[in-house]
Design an enzyme around this catalytic site. Structure first.
Site, PDB file in Angstrom:
ATOM      1  N   ARG A 120      -0.484  -9.036  13.443  1.00  0.00           N
ATOM      2  CA  ARG A 120      -1.464  -7.821  12.757  1.00  0.00           C
ATOM      3  C   ARG A 120      -1.814  -8.472  11.179  1.00  0.00           C
ATOM      4  O   ARG A 120      -2.775  -8.590  11.401  1.00  0.00           O
ATOM      5  CB  ARG A 120       0.329  -7.389  12.253  1.00  0.00           C
ATOM      6  CG  ARG A 120       0.760  -6.382  12.632  1.00  0.00           C
ATOM      7  CD  ARG A 120       1.889  -6.270  12.758  1.00  0.00           C
ATOM      8  NE  ARG A 120       1.786  -5.224  11.630  1.00  0.00           N
ATOM      9  CZ  ARG A 120       3.248  -4.906  10.823  1.00  0.00           C
ATOM     10  NH1 ARG A 120       4.156  -5.408  11.273  1.00  0.00           N
ATOM     11  NH2 ARG A 120       2.958  -4.734   9.892  1.00  0.00           N
ATOM     12  N   LYS A 151       1.058  -0.932  -0.120  1.00  0.00           N
ATOM     13  CA  LYS A 151       0.080  -0.357   0.200  1.00  0.00           C
ATOM     14  C   LYS A 151       1.116   0.987   0.132  1.00  0.00           C
ATOM     15  O   LYS A 151       0.754   1.724  -0.763  1.00  0.00           O
ATOM     16  CB  LYS A 151      -1.020   0.274   1.342  1.00  0.00           C
ATOM     17  CG  LYS A 151      -1.625  -0.877   1.220  1.00  0.00           C
ATOM     18  CD  LYS A 151      -2.782  -1.590   1.865  1.00  0.00           C
ATOM     19  CE  LYS A 151      -2.254  -1.359   3.990  1.00  0.00           C
ATOM     20  NZ  LYS A 151      -2.251  -2.371   3.709  1.00  0.00           N
ATOM     21  N   ARG A 183      11.131  -5.781   4.304  1.00  0.00           N
ATOM     22  CA  ARG A 183      10.940  -4.195   4.815  1.00  0.00           C
ATOM     23  C   ARG A 183      11.540  -3.736   6.058  1.00  0.00           C
ATOM     24  O   ARG A 183      12.254  -3.173   5.679  1.00  0.00           O
ATOM     25  CB  ARG A 183       9.895  -3.858   4.635  1.00  0.00           C
ATOM     26  CG  ARG A 183       8.984  -2.850   4.955  1.00  0.00           C
ATOM     27  CD  ARG A 183       7.911  -2.817   4.884  1.00  0.00           C
ATOM     28  NE  ARG A 183       7.021  -3.012   5.942  1.00  0.00           N
ATOM     29  CZ  ARG A 183       5.633  -2.595   6.480  1.00  0.00           C
ATOM     30  NH1 ARG A 183       4.725  -2.235   5.464  1.00  0.00           N
ATOM     31  NH2 ARG A 183       4.620  -3.063   7.342  1.00  0.00           N
ATOM     32  N   ARG A 218      -9.779   0.690   9.015  1.00  0.00           N
ATOM     33  CA  ARG A 218      -9.427  -0.949   9.310  1.00  0.00           C
ATOM     34  C   ARG A 218     -10.737  -1.640  11.055  1.00  0.00           C
ATOM     35  O   ARG A 218     -10.041  -2.949  10.591  1.00  0.00           O
ATOM     36  CB  ARG A 218      -7.935  -0.459  10.592  1.00  0.00           C
ATOM     37  CG  ARG A 218      -6.802  -1.183   9.486  1.00  0.00           C
ATOM     38  CD  ARG A 218      -5.645  -0.958  10.104  1.00  0.00           C
ATOM     39  NE  ARG A 218      -4.743  -1.107  10.314  1.00  0.00           N
ATOM     40  CZ  ARG A 218      -3.572  -1.520   9.877  1.00  0.00           C
ATOM     41  NH1 ARG A 218      -3.794   0.403   9.115  1.00  0.00           N
ATOM     42  NH2 ARG A 218      -2.105  -1.494   9.788  1.00  0.00           N
ATOM     43  N   ARG A 256      11.310  -0.562  11.508  1.00  0.00           N
ATOM     44  CA  ARG A 256      10.467  -0.428  12.085  1.00  0.00           C
ATOM     45  C   ARG A 256       9.623  -1.647  13.207  1.00  0.00           C
ATOM     46  O   ARG A 256      10.107  -2.866  13.047  1.00  0.00           O
ATOM     47  CB  ARG A 256       8.470  -0.559  11.060  1.00  0.00           C
ATOM     48  CG  ARG A 256       8.610   0.541   9.936  1.00  0.00           C
ATOM     49  CD  ARG A 256       7.209   0.291   9.050  1.00  0.00           C
ATOM     50  NE  ARG A 256       5.505  -1.196   9.738  1.00  0.00           N
ATOM     51  CZ  ARG A 256       4.664  -0.539   9.264  1.00  0.00           C
ATOM     52  NH1 ARG A 256       4.379  -0.155   8.034  1.00  0.00           N
ATOM     53  NH2 ARG A 256       3.981  -0.747  10.080  1.00  0.00           N
TER      54      ARG A 256
HETATM   55  P1  AMP Z   1       0.418   0.436   9.031  1.00  0.00           P
HETATM   56  O1  AMP Z   1       1.261   1.378   8.660  1.00  0.00           O
HETATM   57  O2  AMP Z   1      -0.595   1.170   8.428  1.00  0.00           O
HETATM   58  O3  AMP Z   1       0.732  -0.983   9.207  1.00  0.00           O
HETATM   59  O4  AMP Z   1      -0.022   1.134  10.595  1.00  0.00           O
HETATM   60  C1  AMP Z   1       0.540   0.415  11.881  1.00  0.00           C
HETATM   61  C2  AMP Z   1       0.494   0.297  12.850  1.00  0.00           C
HETATM   62  O5  AMP Z   1      -0.889   1.178  13.603  1.00  0.00           O
HETATM   63  C3  AMP Z   1      -0.805  -1.180  12.942  1.00  0.00           C
HETATM   64  O6  AMP Z   1      -0.049  -2.046  13.268  1.00  0.00           O
HETATM   65  C4  AMP Z   1      -2.301  -0.805  13.815  1.00  0.00           C
HETATM   66  O7  AMP Z   1      -1.206  -0.958  15.269  1.00  0.00           O
HETATM   67  C5  AMP Z   1      -1.798   1.473  13.934  1.00  0.00           C
HETATM   68  N1  AMP Z   1      -2.926   1.672  13.180  1.00  0.00           N
HETATM   69  C6  AMP Z   1      -2.499   2.180  11.845  1.00  0.00           C
HETATM   70  N2  AMP Z   1      -3.462   2.452  11.103  1.00  0.00           N
HETATM   71  C7  AMP Z   1      -4.263   2.448  11.753  1.00  0.00           C
HETATM   72  C8  AMP Z   1      -6.362   2.341  12.257  1.00  0.00           C
HETATM   73  N3  AMP Z   1      -6.996   2.994  10.824  1.00  0.00           N
HETATM   74  N4  AMP Z   1      -6.274   1.795  13.566  1.00  0.00           N
HETATM   75  C9  AMP Z   1      -6.114   1.393  13.953  1.00  0.00           C
HETATM   76  N5  AMP Z   1      -4.687   0.968  14.017  1.00  0.00           N
HETATM   77  C10 AMP Z   1      -3.766   1.569  13.333  1.00  0.00           C
END
Ligand code: AMP
Length: 190
Positions: free
Chosen positions: A146, A14, A128, A89, A134
């Protein structure tokens, strides 16, 4: 204003694809994950609370990310739309988004879903991790959590947006350019 949702499991690409999408369609990219990582880096109260959850592979509370999204919609100007990456999400987040947009007489334009099988998620995220460092990419246990979180809490959104006639799925297997072209052919319709 166009409101696109970029959907897909962790590691689907993404973030990588978002760059080309925002450039071609003059969109503002809102990644809730990136916004949360910024809060963590700045050591804010929100960041401190979010860190523990993120590092376990859990979601942060709906209200936190909903507030962030609403704030971005209010402050960003000069674009033709928004690309929401990693939001919504959960079903309550999807519902909140509909309400936020409805207050401004708008609605979600389309969901673009990049799909890859579970077997690829682990492989992609490990790749990644080497590049981006990260914390939530660091261990198999966190990545597995996740994946489970995605299936339990996020996957129901496929039905939600399908019912609304707004779900467009593309195959996320292939080169970055191949996947990008598939995305563009969907977005060109809107
Ligand atoms: P991402 O970079 O989108 O993979 O997000 C990393 C982490 O941030 C996720 O595993 C969640 O812990 C948190 N996070 C990101 N977006 C959301 C969301 N819309 N709702 C809840 N937690 C989020």
């Amino acid at each position: 204003m166009k409101y696109y949702i970029l959907f897909g499991p962790p590691g689907a690409g993404k973030g990588t694809q978002a760059t080309a999408m925002v450039e071609k369609y003059n969109l503002n990219h809102i990644s809730t994950g990136a916004l949360l990582r910024k809060e963590i880096a700045a050591g804010t109260e929100l960041g401190i609370q979010a860190k523990t959850l993120i590092e376990k592979g859990c979601l942060v509370p709906d209200e936190v990310v909903e507030g962030m999204i609403e704030n971005e919609f209010k402050t960003v100007t000069g674009v033709d739309g928004f690309l929401l990456d990693g939001f919504p999400r959960t079903l309550p987040q999807a519902d909140a988004l509909d309400q936020i947009l409805a207050r401004n007489g708008s609605e979600v334009t389309a969901t673009v879903s990049i799909m890859i099988p579970d077997e690829m998620i682990m492989e992609r995220i490990k790749g990644r991790a080497l590049k981006e460092g990260r914390a939530d990419d660091a261990s198999e246990d966190i990545i597995n959590n996740r994946i489970v979180t995605y299936h339990n809490q996020t996957e129901p959104l496929i039905e939600y947006y399908s019912k609304a006639g707004k779900y467009n799925e593309i195959d996320g297997i292939g080169t970055i350019d191949e996947v990008r072209d598939r995305i563009f052919s969907v977005m060109d319709k809107f």
